[in-house]
Every structure is written in C-alpha cells, then in structure tokens.
Design a protein around this motif. Structure first.
Motif, mmCIF file in Angstrom:
data_model
loop_
_atom_site.group_PDB
_atom_site.id
_atom_site.type_symbol
_atom_site.label_atom_id
_atom_site.label_comp_id
_atom_site.label_asym_id
_atom_site.label_seq_id
_atom_site.Cartn_x
_atom_site.Cartn_y
_atom_site.Cartn_z
ATOM 1 N N HIS A 1 0.858 -1.194 0.000
ATOM 2 C CA HIS A 1 0.000 0.000 0.000
ATOM 3 C C HIS A 1 0.891 1.241 0.000
ATOM 4 C CE1 HIS A 1 -2.968 2.799 2.270
ATOM 5 N NE2 HIS A 1 -2.912 3.059 0.983
ATOM 6 N N ILE A 2 0.930 1.949 -1.128
ATOM 7 C CA ILE A 2 1.746 3.156 -1.269
ATOM 8 C C ILE A 2 0.839 4.287 -1.743
ATOM 9 C CG2 ILE A 2 3.832 4.153 -2.250
ATOM 10 C CD1 ILE A 2 4.756 1.359 -2.962
ATOM 11 N N SER A 3 1.018 5.452 -1.151
ATOM 12 C CA SER A 3 0.216 6.622 -1.524
ATOM 13 C C SER A 3 1.106 7.658 -2.197
ATOM 14 C CB SER A 3 -0.454 7.217 -0.284
ATOM 15 O OG SER A 3 -1.134 8.405 -0.616
ATOM 16 N N LEU B 1 -1.835 3.123 -4.430
ATOM 17 C CA LEU B 1 -1.539 1.874 -5.140
ATOM 18 C C LEU B 1 -1.597 0.724 -4.141
ATOM 19 C CD1 LEU B 1 -0.526 0.278 -7.642
ATOM 20 C CD2 LEU B 1 1.805 0.828 -6.903
ATOM 21 N N ARG B 2 -2.435 -0.272 -4.437
ATOM 22 C CA ARG B 2 -2.570 -1.445 -3.573
ATOM 23 C C ARG B 2 -2.356 -2.710 -4.400
ATOM 24 N NH1 ARG B 2 -5.172 -0.593 1.410
ATOM 25 N NH2 ARG B 2 -5.925 1.550 1.689
ATOM 26 N N ILE B 3 -1.513 -3.606 -3.850
ATOM 27 C CA ILE B 3 -1.287 -4.907 -4.486
ATOM 28 C C ILE B 3 -1.428 -5.974 -3.412
ATOM 29 C CG2 ILE B 3 0.297 -6.352 -5.810
ATOM 30 C CD1 ILE B 3 1.691 -3.878 -6.784
ATOM 31 N N LYS B 4 -2.381 -6.856 -3.576
ATOM 32 C CA LYS B 4 -2.625 -7.918 -2.609
ATOM 33 C C LYS B 4 -1.686 -9.102 -2.873
ATOM 34 C CE LYS B 4 -7.517 -6.753 -1.961
ATOM 35 N NZ LYS B 4 -8.907 -7.256 -2.023
ATOM 36 N N ASN B 5 -1.382 -9.829 -1.794
ATOM 37 C CA ASN B 5 -0.540 -11.034 -1.885
ATOM 38 C C ASN B 5 0.756 -10.751 -2.638
ATOM 39 O OD1 ASN B 5 -2.569 -12.546 -0.568
ATOM 40 N ND2 ASN B 5 -3.611 -12.895 -2.519
ATOM 41 N N ILE B 6 1.458 -9.753 -2.193
ATOM 42 C CA ILE B 6 2.694 -9.344 -2.854
ATOM 43 C C ILE B 6 3.740 -10.445 -2.734
ATOM 44 C CG2 ILE B 6 3.651 -8.185 -0.820
ATOM 45 C CD1 ILE B 6 3.770 -6.780 -4.354
ATOM 46 N N THR B 7 4.487 -10.660 -3.800
ATOM 47 C CA THR B 7 5.520 -11.703 -3.807
ATOM 48 C C THR B 7 6.882 -11.061 -3.523
ATOM 49 O OG1 THR B 7 5.936 -11.456 -6.174
ATOM 50 C CG2 THR B 7 4.186 -12.987 -5.507
ATOM 51 N N GLU C 1 -0.366 2.784 -15.714
ATOM 52 C CA GLU C 1 -1.631 2.255 -15.171
ATOM 53 C C GLU C 1 -2.501 1.629 -16.244
ATOM 54 O OE1 GLU C 1 -3.741 5.117 -12.914
ATOM 55 O OE2 GLU C 1 -2.050 5.605 -11.611
ATOM 56 N N GLY C 2 -2.463 2.164 -17.459
ATOM 57 C CA GLY C 2 -3.286 1.602 -18.528
ATOM 58 C C GLY C 2 -2.886 0.202 -18.922
ATOM 59 N N ASP C 3 -1.674 -0.199 -18.537
ATOM 60 C CA ASP C 3 -1.199 -1.546 -18.893
ATOM 61 C C ASP C 3 -1.361 -2.543 -17.753
ATOM 62 O OD1 ASP C 3 -0.402 -0.489 -21.345
ATOM 63 O OD2 ASP C 3 1.584 0.054 -20.570
ATOM 64 N N PHE C 4 -1.916 -2.114 -16.590
ATOM 65 C CA PHE C 4 -2.088 -3.036 -15.469
ATOM 66 C C PHE C 4 -3.234 -3.998 -15.775
ATOM 67 C CE2 PHE C 4 -0.490 0.374 -12.248
ATOM 68 C CZ PHE C 4 0.775 0.267 -12.808
ATOM 69 N N THR C 5 -2.928 -5.300 -15.772
ATOM 70 C CA THR C 5 -3.952 -6.319 -16.028
ATOM 71 C C THR C 5 -4.124 -7.275 -14.857
ATOM 72 O OG1 THR C 5 -2.281 -7.721 -17.117
ATOM 73 C CG2 THR C 5 -3.581 -6.224 -18.516
ATOM 74 N N ASP C 6 -3.205 -7.230 -13.907
ATOM 75 C CA ASP C 6 -3.282 -8.128 -12.762
ATOM 76 C C ASP C 6 -4.446 -7.700 -11.857
ATOM 77 O OD1 ASP C 6 -2.901 -9.712 -10.506
ATOM 78 O OD2 ASP C 6 -0.716 -9.611 -10.652
ATOM 79 N N PRO C 7 -5.394 -8.625 -11.579
ATOM 80 C CA PRO C 7 -6.547 -8.253 -10.725
ATOM 81 C C PRO C 7 -6.146 -7.925 -9.287
ATOM 82 C CG PRO C 7 -6.527 -10.622 -11.157
ATOM 83 C CD PRO C 7 -5.480 -10.016 -12.034
ATOM 84 N N ARG C 8 -4.929 -8.272 -8.879
ATOM 85 C CA ARG C 8 -4.486 -7.953 -7.521
ATOM 86 C C ARG C 8 -4.103 -6.487 -7.370
ATOM 87 N NH1 ARG C 8 0.230 -10.040 -6.203
ATOM 88 N NH2 ARG C 8 0.871 -10.250 -8.370
ATOM 89 N N VAL C 9 -3.939 -5.795 -8.485
ATOM 90 C CA VAL C 9 -3.488 -4.401 -8.466
ATOM 91 C C VAL C 9 -4.702 -3.478 -8.519
ATOM 92 C CG1 VAL C 9 -2.062 -2.662 -9.597
ATOM 93 C CG2 VAL C 9 -1.356 -5.066 -9.630
#
Length: 619
Positions: free
Chosen positions: A298-300, A354-360, A324-332
């Motif tokens: 989680h970054i602001s 910006l939120r990304i769940k289950n970050i690797t 952002e227009g190229d983000f396809t991952d549903p976790r983002v």
C-alpha cells in the motif's frame, strides 16, 4: 434526411441557373418558334425532375436544446434563427434573394400543436427583423419551443429551440441562479466584468442607466470595485469578491421604458503568480516502505497542483516501466481522491493509492514510480520499497506467553481486589487454625460502647444477634454480664484479659459520655502493647470530628483500620460490613445452622456467665 448548408445552397444555385437558362437567356430569342417550344419543354422537364428529387418533404433539423434562451418576464428579448448562426449567418440576404422566405412558429408550454406566431399584436410587442424575432417585452405565456423555417415552393428547412421566461422577484435583483453565467477572475489581479448580451437592444445614440449589484446589494463605493457603465472594474480581485453580480440596464425606446437584467457569477481562481509545476509530497527520499511477502503493498502518491489556466493535471503510477493503462493483474488496484485548497482557489492535492494484494518477494524488488505533470512541468519520484523481515517464531511465542501471563495476573489482581473478603473467609473456614484452642481465653469478643439507648440497641440487638447467633462467637457485654456489687474497674480489666478481641463501637457519645468506655479503650491498648494477647477492632457507628477525639482514640485509629457501619445498607448479614467484621474476629471452627438473619426483640437477663444465652428467638 438532413442536408448540409452546402447542399441546399447548391440546390438554390442550380434552380436559379435553370430559370436563367429557360427564361432570360438571349440565345433562346434567336431560335425558331418550333425550337423555342421544344426548348421550353426541356426546361420544364428539368424543373420537374429537380423538384421531385429534392423537395418532396421538409428537412427538419429537430430541436437544438443547447440554444436555451432564458429571459425575465416584462423585459425585451430577441431570438435569432439558428439557421443563420455561425457558418450560415452571412447568407440571409442570399437566401432571401433566391426567393426563400423565413417563417416563425411556436409550440406553447404543455401543448403539442405548432402555431404561426402573430406579429400583429398591439404596440408591436412581437416583431420580425430579418433573421431575428423581437419581444418588447416578453411575457410568461411566451415560454415554449420556437421554430424558424426557411422555404419556397420547392425547398424547406427548419429547426426548433426553446425559450424559458422566468418570473422575477420584485424585491430581488435576480430571481433564478440558472440565469447566471460563470466567469473566472484570478486573485490579486485587476479584471473587468462586462454586462453581457446588451448590444443591439437600444440605439447606439442612447446612453442607458446601468446599476450593478453583488448578491443584490448595490455596488456603490465598494472597496476595490468601481462601476463604469456597462463594465464593473475590479482593481485587485480578492476571494471575498466571489458571488453573483447583476447589471440592470434601463433605457427608453419609442416612449416606453425597458430594463435588461443580466446575472454573472464571478468565481475566483488562484493567480498566475502562484502557478507552478506539480509538487510531490509523497513518496519522498525520507520514506521507506516495508512490507511482508504475502501481505498487501500500500503506497500513496500525494501531489499538490497549483491552479494553471487551461492546464491539465495528470498523475499515475509506473511499475517496472508499465503505466496504469497496462495493469492487467486483478491484484493491483489504484484509487484516486482530491482535496481542494481552501486558501488558493483552484489549487488542489490529488492522492493516488496503489494497492497490491498477496505481494511476492520478486514484486517487492520492482521499481514503483509516481509521475505527475501539468502544462508547466513534470515531476517523478520512486518509492523506496523493501521486504520486511518477519519476527522469529520463538520471539512471537515468548511474547504470547508473557502476554497471557500478564493477563492472568491482572485478572487475579482484579478478582482479589473485588472478592478478597470472600477468599479470606473461605480460606479460614477450610484451612484456618482455630484460635480458641489452648489460649486460656474464655470470651471471643468484649464489646465497648457508649451507654445510651440508641447504641445499646445496636450492640444488644444487631451486633450480638449476628455475632452470637450467626457466627457462633461468645460476647461479653459488661452491663449485661457483670455481677452487681463488684468494683467496675477490676471487673472491666478482668473481662478484657479473658477476651480475644476488644470491639470498640466509635461514636460521638463514646467520647463525650463514655467514661467507662474510655477506660476499656485504654486497658485494651495497654494490654495489646505490653502483652499482645488481645487485639482491638474498631467499628464506626457514627463519624466523629477529628478535634473531638481523645488521644487514645486517635492512636487506635492511626494504627488500626476502621470498619464503618452504613445504616440500612449494612444490616444484611451477608453484606460487606459483616464480612469485614468476621475477618477481624478470631478464627473459630463452628457450623451455623442458619443461612439468613432476622431481627427479633431482645429480652435481657442478667447472670453470672458472660457466655450465657439470654436471647429470645422466634420459633
């Protein structure tokens, strides 16, 4: 099917050409009579074909809702036919010379029938002037849709537009905020506000009277704002100047007085002096974002945008070169929010999360960059992201164990604080040692009290009833149990030596009228101090002021706790008063056959034995 202006303009030109060829061409006059007839038939055939091809029905452009005209009841208003606006406005004369006629129709509000406009009203209230329809003045009943139609016998084109007549409050300078257009003025700059749409309403040689209002207050000697006819001059725009401004133009025409009311909303914006490139607040070089693998990133990104005229504000995240227009991952997920600056109108802070769940672990090594730009510049900054080191398991287990232990200790302290009397009594009843075995004492409690009717009743009925009948103690009460004819001092000292506790009932009467009571208190204190074979128990029946206490009583209260009697609240044998008193008395193994205590009248009999039972109980 609608035709463009070019189509019907070419049609008009073609029709005129046919007439020119067939009717006025000098060459036709030189032909023979038979050739003239053949040529005329050919012209008629061309005209017939042209008419059948292009003018079998009227070309309707529909309703132009964007051209909404609003006017006030009782004021002049003019309607210009949209067919001659913009790219067609110079072609009215051409259309008229080509034989086309402009006709006006209207559909009243709430009606369906289209009617011709009556321009023969008294005083010429409605009139036509080329492509303009005049109302001098307009009335509420004139609200509706107006249609202007351009036609001849072979051509037809029409368009409709609405007119809304508003009722003006006579006590207000403006009746409806919908009639106000919006203009923006930069702060700390000079600007001029023009009274709109007044040109052409009155002759050029007429000088109208113009009054300016701000929020319906006449602008007269306002600081920083000066009326100059149709203009209102702002010397230095301030934020408090924002609001509705109304100009009322008054003039005469043909002996009649007219008013024109125009309302403009002035909105203040930040001055170009404060205009600058975006300022990025977060992320910055002093921030480091740490996240656990498998958790949520989680970054602001917070960016401040000053007001820039005709500028665009853009903000976005870039992850490893992907926007952002190229983000396809549903976790983002990316969320945006805006906070307006109250001190500088038009300026704002845009936050993009910006939120990304289950970050690797690999994603925690990516490049996360926030970029913002307007017409004055671009700013980019990378967020410093790294993997957070988890806490070792043994530390977690140790922390949990310490937390559980602390929780249990706190619970035990709370329980002990609330139920410590019950716990002490339970321990005494099951594990305590009987103090009466082998100590050579004959009595459990010697009661010392003031000799008056109220306290005698308290001692002989209440105290004695519970301590003897409920708790099984042997009480020695001097007035009840001493033999007549003896020496009071010797008998008092003797009874005290034979007792395990000295129970002192404290009250104001104990000090003022208690000569023997004071003797008993002194004897008990001396015995406890010298031999230690008796303990004092203080029961406060009524409070005593400190200045009324004798030194013996002050000494006793300084080293001993006092058990307070609280009247009706303390009468229940299972209450806190009796539990405190029970704890202070000797440990004695006895079983009570009663579970509750009932107050009964007391018949006193004198005998030779302190432990003699002299009470009468209800059967």
């Amino acid at each position: 099917m609608r035709h463009s202006p070019t189509v019907w303009r070419q049609t008009l030109a073609g029709t005129g050409a046919v007439f020119l060829i067939c009717g006025r061409n000098p060459t036709v006059l030189l032909l023979s009579r038979e050739m003239k007839i053949s040529f005329l038939f050919a012209c008629l055939l061309v005209l017939t074909i042209t008419r059948d091809c292009i003018c079998e029905r009227c070309d309707d452009w529909g309703e132009d809702t964007r051209k909404l005209t609003q006017a006030y009841d009782g004021e002049p208003v003019r309607l210009r036919c949209p067919l001659f606006e913009d790219y067609l406005k110079h072609n009215y004369s051409t259309a008229h010379s080509a034989g086309l006629t402009l006709m006006w129709y209207w559909t009243g509000k709430g009606k369906d029938l289209e009617e011709p406009i009556n321009i023969r009203l008294p005083n010429n209230r409605i009139s036509k002037d080329k492509d303009i329809l005049w109302f001098r003045p307009v009335l509420l009943n004139d609200t509706g849709n107006y249609t202007c139609m351009l036609r001849n016998t072979t051509f037809c084109l029409k368009i409709a537009f609405p007119l809304e007549v508003l009722k003006k409050d006579p006590d207000s300078c403006v009746s409806n905020d919908k009639a106000a257009e919006v203009v923006t003025f930069p702060l700390e700059e000079s600007s001029t506000l023009n009274c709109p749409d007044t040109k052409g309403y009155y002759p050029s040689d007429v000088i109208p009277i113009v009054n300016w209002y701000m929020n319906c207050l006449l602008v007269d000697r306002f600081i920083g704002r000066y009326p100059q006819g149709l203009n209102l001059q702002f010397v230095d725009v301030m934020q408090r100047f924002e609001g509705n401004y109304t100009c009322i133009v008054s003039y005469e025409e043909n002996g009649r007085a007219y008013n024109l009311t125009r309302t403009i909303y002035v909105k203040t914006i930040s001055s170009h002096i404060h205009a600058k490139a975006p300022v990025m607040i977060s992320p910055n070089d002093k921030q480091t974002f740490e996240f656990l693998a498998g958790g949520e990133l989680h970054i602001s990104c917070d960016v401040y945008f000053s007001y820039v005229n005709n500028s665009f504000n853009e903000i976005g995240w870039i992850i490893n070169g992907k926007s952002e227009g190229d983000f396809t991952d549903p976790r983002v997920h990316v969320n945006e929010s805006v906070t307006l600056d109250t001190t500088l109108p038009g300026a704002k802070t845009i936050k993009k999360e910006l939120r990304i769940k289950n970050i690797t672990p690999d994603e925690l090594k990516h490049n996360y960059t926030c970029t913002a730009k307007n017409t004055l510049g671009v700013v980019s900054r990378q967020a410093l992201v790294k993997e957070k080191v988890g806490t070792p398991r043994y530390i977690t287990e140790l922390a949990c164990g310490l937390g559980a232990t602390l929780f249990l200790v706190v619970c035990f302290v709370v329980v002990y604080h609330v139920y410590w009397l019950e716990m002490v009594l339970f321990y005494r009843a099951h594990f305590g040692t009987d103090e009466t075995i082998g100590d050579g004492k004959e009595y459990d409690v010697y009661v010392s009290y003031a000799r008056n009717a109220e306290e005698e009743e308290f001692v002989l009925v209440t105290l004695r009833g519970v301590l003897e009948n409920e708790f099984g103690y042997k009480l020695c009460i001097f007035d009840r149990d001493s033999l007549p004819g003896g020496i009071i001092t010797d008998e008092t000292l003797s009874f005290i030596k034979k007792s395990r506790r000295l129970l002192v009932v404290i009250s104001p009467s104990y000090v003022h009228q208690g000569t023997q009571a004071i003797l008993e208190l002194k004897a008990g204190l001396e015995n406890m101090a010298s031999q230690g074979n008796i303990r004092l128990v203080l029961v406060q029946y009524k409070s005593i002021k400190n200045k009324e206490k004798v030194k013996e009583l002050k000494l006793a209260q300084s080293v001993l706790s006092v058990i307070k009697w609280k009247g009706e609240k303390s009468k229940y044998p299972g209450g806190r008063f009796w539990k405190q008193l029970h704890v202070a008395l000797p440990v004695k193994k006895t079983s009570s056959s009663k579970n509750s205590f009932q107050m009964v009248p007391l018949n006193v009999e004198f005998g030779t034995d302190c432990g003699k039972n002299v009470t009468t109980k209800n059967s």
